[in-house]
Design a protein around this motif. Structure first.
Motif, short mmCIF file in Angstrom:
data_model
loop_
_atom_site.label_atom_id
_atom_site.label_comp_id
_atom_site.label_asym_id
_atom_site.label_seq_id
_atom_site.Cartn_x
_atom_site.Cartn_y
_atom_site.Cartn_z
N VAL A 121 0.64 -1.15 -0.02
CA VAL A 121 0.04 -0.09 -0.05
C VAL A 121 0.82 1.08 -0.06
CG1 VAL A 121 -1.79 1.23 1.39
CG2 VAL A 121 -2.05 -1.48 1.21
N ARG A 122 2.04 1.23 0.66
CA ARG A 122 2.85 2.68 0.69
C ARG A 122 3.42 2.79 -0.69
NH1 ARG A 122 5.26 0.05 5.62
NH2 ARG A 122 7.24 0.33 4.19
N GLU A 123 3.86 1.61 -1.03
CA GLU A 123 4.53 1.77 -2.51
C GLU A 123 3.39 2.23 -3.54
OE1 GLU A 123 6.32 -1.99 -3.54
OE2 GLU A 123 7.88 -1.88 -1.91
N MET A 124 2.40 1.69 -3.34
CA MET A 124 1.10 2.00 -4.25
C MET A 124 0.77 3.66 -4.26
SD MET A 124 -2.61 0.71 -4.35
CE MET A 124 -2.55 -0.75 -5.27
N LEU A 125 0.59 4.02 -3.03
CA LEU A 125 0.46 5.39 -2.67
C LEU A 125 1.41 6.49 -2.49
CD1 LEU A 125 -2.65 4.82 -0.05
CD2 LEU A 125 -2.82 5.14 -2.81
N ASN A 126 2.67 5.66 -2.80
CA ASN A 126 3.86 6.47 -2.41
C ASN A 126 3.85 7.30 -1.10
OD1 ASN A 126 6.53 7.45 -2.94
ND2 ASN A 126 6.00 8.99 -4.31
N ILE A 127 3.57 6.84 -0.11
CA ILE A 127 3.57 7.39 1.32
C ILE A 127 4.30 6.53 2.36
CG2 ILE A 127 1.15 8.22 0.87
CD1 ILE A 127 -0.06 5.94 2.77
#
Length: 95
Positions: free
Chosen positions: A42-48
């Motif tokens: 999820v962090r990679e997908m949203l770049n957060i």
């Protein structure tokens, strides 16, 4: 420099090959989307960052399921979040 003549038969053959290739591209099944994603995905997908993801959990912005110390996020929930934060462009901006 040699001159090559392209005949109508060559063009028809090229067209048929191109159509065949396009059919293969459109008929191939898209890679299936994972229903549940881990925090890193999820962090990679949203770049957060990890802290931002934690903030989303705490504030109830992004729902999750915790199993054995691992947080899982439903892919459709992430898509819903992205669509809810979508900003519509103003088409008359540069007239």
């Amino acid at each position: 420099m040699a001159i090559q003549v392209v005949t109508q038969d060559d063009l028809i053959e090229f067209r048929l090959l191109l159509l065949k290739d396009l059919k293969e591209i459109f008929n191939t099944k898209a890679t299936p989307v994972k229903k549940w994603l881990k925090s890193t995905e999820v962090r990679e997908m949203l770049n957060i960052s990890n802290g931002t993801l934690q903030s989303f959990r705490i504030k109830g912005i992004l729902s999750f399921t915790k199993i054995g110390g691992i947080n899982y996020y439903a892919h459709h929930e992430i898509e819903k979040l992205l669509e809810s934060k979508s900003v519509k462009a103003i088409p008359t901006l540069f007239k």
